[in-house]
Each structure stands twice: as C-alpha cells, then as structure tokens.
Design a protein around this motif. Structure first.
Motif, mmCIF file in Angstrom:
data_model
loop_
_atom_site.group_PDB
_atom_site.id
_atom_site.type_symbol
_atom_site.label_atom_id
_atom_site.label_comp_id
_atom_site.label_asym_id
_atom_site.label_seq_id
_atom_site.Cartn_x
_atom_site.Cartn_y
_atom_site.Cartn_z
ATOM 1 N N PRO A 146 -47.263 -34.791 110.625
ATOM 2 C CA PRO A 146 -45.635 -33.904 111.134
ATOM 3 C C PRO A 146 -44.999 -34.082 109.370
ATOM 4 O O PRO A 146 -45.525 -35.095 108.359
ATOM 5 N N ALA A 147 -44.462 -33.238 109.543
ATOM 6 C CA ALA A 147 -42.708 -33.253 107.899
ATOM 7 C C ALA A 147 -42.439 -34.212 108.119
ATOM 8 O O ALA A 147 -42.244 -35.362 108.829
ATOM 9 N N GLU A 148 -42.094 -34.700 106.443
ATOM 10 C CA GLU A 148 -41.407 -35.754 106.657
ATOM 11 C C GLU A 148 -40.389 -36.054 107.555
ATOM 12 O O GLU A 148 -39.669 -35.603 108.174
ATOM 13 N N GLY A 149 -39.752 -37.547 107.733
ATOM 14 C CA GLY A 149 -39.395 -37.979 108.241
ATOM 15 C C GLY A 149 -39.754 -37.486 109.908
ATOM 16 O O GLY A 149 -39.188 -37.889 111.189
ATOM 17 N N GLY A 150 -41.107 -37.640 110.519
ATOM 18 C CA GLY A 150 -41.896 -37.596 111.662
ATOM 19 C C GLY A 150 -40.927 -36.079 112.408
ATOM 20 O O GLY A 150 -41.165 -36.610 114.035
ATOM 21 N N LYS A 151 -40.939 -34.980 111.322
ATOM 22 C CA LYS A 151 -40.361 -33.957 112.625
ATOM 23 C C LYS A 151 -41.103 -32.603 112.138
ATOM 24 O O LYS A 151 -42.527 -32.732 111.568
ATOM 25 N N CYS A 152 -41.853 -31.998 113.719
ATOM 26 C CA CYS A 152 -42.582 -30.749 114.028
ATOM 27 C C CYS A 152 -42.186 -30.253 112.671
ATOM 28 O O CYS A 152 -41.314 -29.580 112.129
ATOM 29 N N LYS A 153 -43.734 -29.534 112.675
ATOM 30 C CA LYS A 153 -43.169 -28.317 111.580
ATOM 31 C C LYS A 153 -43.336 -27.463 112.038
ATOM 32 O O LYS A 153 -42.774 -26.376 111.202
ATOM 33 N N LYS A 154 -43.226 -26.763 112.745
ATOM 34 C CA LYS A 154 -43.352 -25.894 113.928
ATOM 35 C C LYS A 154 -41.609 -25.648 113.829
ATOM 36 O O LYS A 154 -40.859 -24.506 114.038
ATOM 37 N N CYS A 155 -40.917 -26.431 114.845
ATOM 38 C CA CYS A 155 -40.026 -26.155 115.355
ATOM 39 C C CYS A 155 -39.296 -27.380 114.545
ATOM 40 O O CYS A 155 -37.896 -27.247 115.072
ATOM 41 N N GLY A 156 -38.938 -28.412 114.406
ATOM 42 C CA GLY A 156 -38.132 -29.322 113.523
ATOM 43 C C GLY A 156 -38.182 -30.401 114.360
ATOM 44 O O GLY A 156 -37.157 -31.419 113.984
#
Ligand code: ADP
Ligand code: ZN
Length: 215
Positions: A146-156
């Motif tokens: 996933p994106a930085e800090g374990g956030k979803c790339k699609k919805c955050g």
C-alpha cells in the motif's frame, strides 16, 4: 459471462473476479464481501456470521443460500456474473444447481484456480485489505504494498490485516477448504463444467479465462 471461480483461500479468486468485471461488465458476487459488509453494518445477518468468520469456519449453508437466492435475482445479474467464494460446500453446489434451473440460468463453466500450497501460504500471510468496505482493495506487503503509512492507494483508508488472516485462522481456513470445498472439483467435473487453470499470475489467468469464454 456466467462463471464460478473455485480455489483455495489465497488462490486469487477476488483479484481474478475484479479483473473479469472490467472485461465485460459482469458483476462480481463475493459471499465473503457480502458477509463482511453485513458484519460491519451490524445487521442480523452480520451478527449471525461474525464468529464463524473470525475463526475461519464456514457460515451455515442455509444463511448463504438465502443470500444467494436473493442476490442472483437482482437486475444487475442479467448482464452476467462471476461467483467468487460460492459455492463452498457440496450442499451449496447442489442447491445452486437447482436454483439455476429454477431461474433458467446456464453457466459457461467453473474455473478452478490451481495454486501450489507454498504460494498460497505466502500470499495469505502477506495479504492486507483496505478497511473501507466499499473499496476492499487487496495489497501484499511484498509484491504490491500500500501507499506510505499503510494507506490504500485508491481511497486513502488504512490498510489492515483481516481477523481471519492470523496464522491460526489461516490454518483452519485451509483445512476447511480441503475438507469441504475441494470436493467441488469432482462435483463439477462430473457435471462437465470444470476447467482447470494453473494460476500463478492473476493477469495470465484472466487472459486464459477470456480465451476459454470465446472458444
Ligand atoms: P477466503 O479468502 O477464505 O476465500 P472469503 O472472503 O471468500 O475468504 O470468505 C471469508 C469468510 O466468509 C469465510 O472464511 C467464511 O467464514 C465466510 N464465507 C464466505 N463465503 C462462504 C460460503 N459460500 N459458505 C460459507 N461461508 C462463507
Ligand atoms: Zn481503499
């Protein structure tokens, strides 16, 4: 298309199903997603299903059949559907067969996603899922983080490890698969509906399924 995806937990049914919906607009019907949404809402269905799910046990057939009998009659199913995670037991498969006859629906085939056990184990322990119930994008800490800090790339939204993805629950899910779901391979072979796909890459499998639909 009207197909059933069979395969162990971690075989990639969800990923393959999502890619196939982009191909021809067929809807993905995942009993796991329907149940998780019900648990999150705290509906009666969710309350009944939660403990089974957290342990990695199957939810009773009667509950699943109620859900699916209603779901298959919704208008969006007329353009086609991909069954992901259903049927999971011989009684479900038998009841589905009768239901499809009653509704006048003919399946194209049952795609069995065959994945080696060590690949499955590795995938399950490294899998993370978007916590937003209307997104549920799947990640892998090794191959698709996933994106930085374990956030979803699609919805955050935060990306989490599901309660049923602890080692104990995973072992139980695989054993349940072997005992209750693997016999469906023989069931559908007898029905003349089975197609096997040695499935290491979801994208390749999707291409093979598309070819099989045309051929
Ligand atoms: P998996 O990754 O194990 O394939 P799913 O998302 O398909 O997970 O399902 C999660 C859980 O929901 C299962 O472990 C089970 O408890 C329940 N479940 C989903 N589909 C069914 C089904 N057809 N019959 C019984 N239980 C089901
Ligand atoms: Zn998301």
């Amino acid at each position: 298309m009207k197909i059933i995806l069979l395969g162990a937990p971690g075989a990639g049914k969800g990923t393959v199903a999502k890619l196939l919906t982009e191909y021809d607009g067929s809807v993905q019907i995942s009993t796991g997603d329907i149940l998780r949404a019900a648990v999150k809402q705290g509906s009666e269905l969710g309350t009944k299903a939660k403990d089974y799910m957290d342990r990695g046990d199957l939810v009773p057939d009667s509950l699943i059949m109620q859900i699916m009998e209603a779901r298959l009659q919704e208008p969006d199913c007329q353009n086609g559907f991909i069954l992901d995670g259903f049927p999971r037991t011989i009684p479900q498969a038998q009841e589905l067969k009768e239901l499809l006859i009653k509704l006048g629906i003919k399946m194209n085939f049952v795609a069995n996603l065959d994945v080696p056990r060590d690949v499955i184990l590795d995938r399950l322990t490294t899998r993370r899922t978007c916590s937003n119930s209307s997104c549920q994008e799947i990640y892998n800490v090794k191959s698709n983080p996933p994106a930085e800090g374990g956030k979803c790339k699609k919805c955050g939204s935060p990306v989490i490890q599901r309660a049923d993805e602890t080692e104990e629950a995973i072992t139980n899910r695989l054993e349940t698969y072997n005992n209750k779901t693997a016999p469906l391979i023989g069931f559908y072979e007898k029905e003349g509906l089975l197609k096997n796909f040695l499935s290491l890459s979801s994208k390749d499998t999707v291409e093979e399924i598309k070819k099989a639909l045309k051929g």
